[in-house]
Scaffold this active site. Structure first.
Site, PDB file in Angstrom:
ATOM      1  N   GLY A   1      44.876  32.807  41.033  1.00 30.61           N
ATOM      2  CA  GLY A   1      45.218  32.559  39.646  1.00 30.61           C
ATOM      3  C   GLY A   1      45.351  33.866  38.894  1.00 30.61           C
ATOM      4  O   GLY A   1      45.354  34.949  39.492  1.00 30.61           O
TER       5      GLY A   1
ATOM      6  N   THR B   1      41.161  35.479  42.741  1.00 35.00           N
ATOM      7  CA  THR B   1      41.622  34.878  43.990  1.00 35.00           C
ATOM      8  C   THR B   1      40.414  34.279  44.696  1.00 35.00           C
ATOM      9  O   THR B   1      39.285  34.741  44.521  1.00 35.00           O
ATOM     10  CB  THR B   1      42.290  35.915  44.910  1.00 35.00           C
ATOM     11  OG1 THR B   1      41.369  36.999  45.119  1.00 35.00           O
ATOM     12  CG2 THR B   1      43.560  36.449  44.305  1.00 35.00           C
ATOM     13  N   VAL B   2      40.671  33.247  45.484  1.00 29.03           N
ATOM     14  CA  VAL B   2      39.585  32.572  46.193  1.00 29.03           C
ATOM     15  C   VAL B   2      39.921  32.548  47.677  1.00 29.03           C
ATOM     16  O   VAL B   2      41.019  32.112  48.065  1.00 29.03           O
ATOM     17  CB  VAL B   2      39.369  31.136  45.670  1.00 29.03           C
ATOM     18  CG1 VAL B   2      38.195  30.480  46.393  1.00 29.03           C
ATOM     19  CG2 VAL B   2      39.128  31.143  44.162  1.00 29.03           C
TER      20      VAL B   2
ATOM     21  N   LYS C   1      35.115  33.937  45.496  1.00 26.54           N
ATOM     22  CA  LYS C   1      35.977  34.150  44.344  1.00 26.54           C
ATOM     23  C   LYS C   1      35.906  35.621  43.955  1.00 26.54           C
ATOM     24  O   LYS C   1      34.822  36.151  43.679  1.00 26.54           O
ATOM     25  CB  LYS C   1      35.516  33.266  43.188  1.00 26.54           C
ATOM     26  CG  LYS C   1      36.438  33.266  41.985  1.00 26.54           C
ATOM     27  CD  LYS C   1      35.954  32.218  40.985  1.00 26.54           C
ATOM     28  CE  LYS C   1      36.903  32.074  39.812  1.00 26.54           C
ATOM     29  NZ  LYS C   1      36.476  31.000  38.888  1.00 26.54           N
TER      30      LYS C   1
ATOM     31  N   ASP D   1      39.217  23.306  30.448  1.00 27.46           N
ATOM     32  CA  ASP D   1      40.400  23.287  31.320  1.00 27.46           C
ATOM     33  C   ASP D   1      40.235  22.260  32.435  1.00 27.46           C
ATOM     34  O   ASP D   1      40.279  22.591  33.617  1.00 27.46           O
ATOM     35  CB  ASP D   1      40.654  24.678  31.904  1.00 27.46           C
ATOM     36  CG  ASP D   1      42.054  24.806  32.507  1.00 27.46           C
ATOM     37  OD1 ASP D   1      42.944  24.026  32.108  1.00 27.46           O
ATOM     38  OD2 ASP D   1      42.258  25.678  33.362  1.00 27.46           O
TER      39      ASP D   1
END
Length: 468
Positions: free
Chosen positions: A19, A23-24, A39, A133
């Site tokens: 995102g 990053t994951v 993450k 969100d």
């Protein structure tokens, strides 16, 4: 993006997602012999100290909450280039976004899933956290020894960062964020998450998710979403209220939304009520058997005023009563009353609307869970704003087990009564609401009965609540 081979002591296997802020990666933990999700803060934010701190705040928050409805944090660390990372439990079942991409879920399964999502968001709200969100991509699934777990992920990090960093990006995901999140000056609270839950519900249950078709409920005077076949009829009203444009018109938080949803999913007809969670049709197979509310009868005695045991005429002693404005309460034996006003509820004259605290020790009742007692209030303003059903839906007890809602007519008032058995604090809490037959308004009682006080005690107390 170059894939790392190792992050700390963990062997990286593949990218799970990326995102704007992180990053994951899926990785293997050799110590625990299992997979984890790691993450990592994105490179373009690595030199922003505020962003780094927000990243770590999310990890600390998840670690502090450590709840089985939220993604768990195992550890935090730092890459050689200085970027922080968080080692998370791996949600091996993927995301709701993945599942919806394969097609719609069965209606009953979708309602149950929405209930589970709301339960996870309610955990956040109890700890003062607003997610901001709620999207299908942030709803994850994890398998285990028991039933599959529904997990809430990504605690609004990007949205908190947007506010903290002075970014101009929208504070949410279009299609799921509440209208007020598009206004940088608006107050965003738990009701924004209620909107997100409503939009998730429409994505799961609307007959045309992309357009979320609507129909007008002329009796209720509101626009309701058009849901697909097999969805209980009351669910549309719950989603309609959750996605109201004005925050004040929504449920106050996720727990209230969930309570209303559970009743709507099990009630055969009528408006959403708060305690359907105890109905057989909506039972959660993962939850231990709910406590049963004690049902032993306790006769309500009244204190004689001006009478003695040797009353030769044999007349029935007059009951002790307490009064505040037009509100009168007949007191159970040994109980007293403190006249007060209903905090936060103002009448047309600008004065607090009437309320009484009745208890053997009114001064201790609010603070001491061992002391029985009741708050009794009367509000004309609340009656104009909502119904008894809607009012009780705003007052859930998320950690307590709810018995099925019942109706009883006492003292000329049709009462709606919800009973909760709680694992800590007050063992039993009763919430009751009804409308006065005249123009006075909505009557509300919150009662902690004495240990042997069953439904008969509750009904007797309600019978003694009068207006005029």
């Amino acid at each position: 993006m170059t894939a790392p081979t190792r992050i700390g002591a963990y062997r990286v296997e593949r990218l799970l997602g990326a995102g704007s802020f992180a990053t994951v990666w899926l990785a293997y933990d050799p110590v625990l012999d299992g997979r984890v999700a790691i993450k990592v803060l994105a490179e373009n934010w690595s030199h922003d100290l505020r962003v780094r701190e927000r990243f770590l705040d999310e990890a600390r928050l998840l670690r502090r909450l450590d709840h089985d409805r939220l993604i768990r944090v195992h550890a935090v660390g730092e890459l050689p280039d200085g970027r922080p990372y968080a080692v998370l439990a791996w949600a091996d079942g993927g995301s709701l976004r993945d599942r919806l991409a394969r097609g719609p879920l069965p209606a009953d399964a979708a309602v149950t899933l929405l209930d589970e999502i709301a339960a996870g968001v309610a955990v956040l709200h109890r700890h003062g956290v607003v997610h901001r969100d709620l999207t299908p991509g942030n709803i994850l699934f994890r398998s285990g020894s028991g039933p599959e777990r529904v997990l809430i992920a990504d605690l609004g990090l990007a949205k908190a960062l947007a506010a903290a960093s002075g970014l101009t990006a929208r504070a949410g995901t279009p299609g799921y964020m509440a209208p007020e999140q598009d206004d940088p000056l608006a107050l965003v609270d738990t009701r924004a998450d209620v909107f997100g839950l409503g939009r998730l519900g429409l994505r799961l249950l609307a007959d045309a998710p992309a357009s979320a078709g609507v129909r007008v409920d002329r009796r209720a005077g509101r626009v309701l979403p058009r849901l697909r076949a097999g969805v209980p009829p009351g669910v549309a009203a719950v989603l309609g209220r959750a996605t109201a444009a004005r925050p004040a018109d929504r449920y106050p938080d996720a727990a209230a939304f969930r309570t209303a949803l559970r009743h709507a999913a099990t009630a055969p007809a009528g408006p959403p009520l708060p305690a359907g969670a105890g109905s057989a049709g909506g039972a959660d197979p993962r939850r231990p058997r709910r406590r049963r509310i004690a049902s032993a009868a306790l006769a309500v005695l009244v204190v004689a005023l001006g009478a003695t045991a040797g009353d030769a005429a044999g007349r029935t002693p007059a009951p002790a009563m307490a009064r505040r404005g037009p509100l009168t309460v007949v007191l159970p034996a040994g109980w007293r009353a403190d006249g007060t006003g209903w905090a936060g509820q103002y009448g047309d004259d600008g004065e607090l609307e009437p309320a009484l605290v009745v208890s053997p020790e009114p001064g201790r009742w609010a603070a001491d869970p061992q002391v029985p007692g009741a708050f009794v209030g009367l509000s004309a303003g609340t009656a104009r704003r909502t119904t008894p059903e809607g009012f009780l839906a705003e007052r859930p007890h998320a950690d307590c087990a709810a018995a099925p809602v019942r109706r009883t007519r006492q003292g000329g008032v049709d009462w709606l009564v919800a009973a909760y058995a709680c694992p800590q604090g007050r063992p039993v809490i009763i919430e009751a609401a009804g409308l006065d037959a005249g123009p006075a308004g909505l009557l509300y009682v919150q009662l902690t009965p004495p240990p042997a006080g069953g439904p008969e005690f509750v009904d007797a107390l309600l019978a003694g609540v009068r207006v005029g």
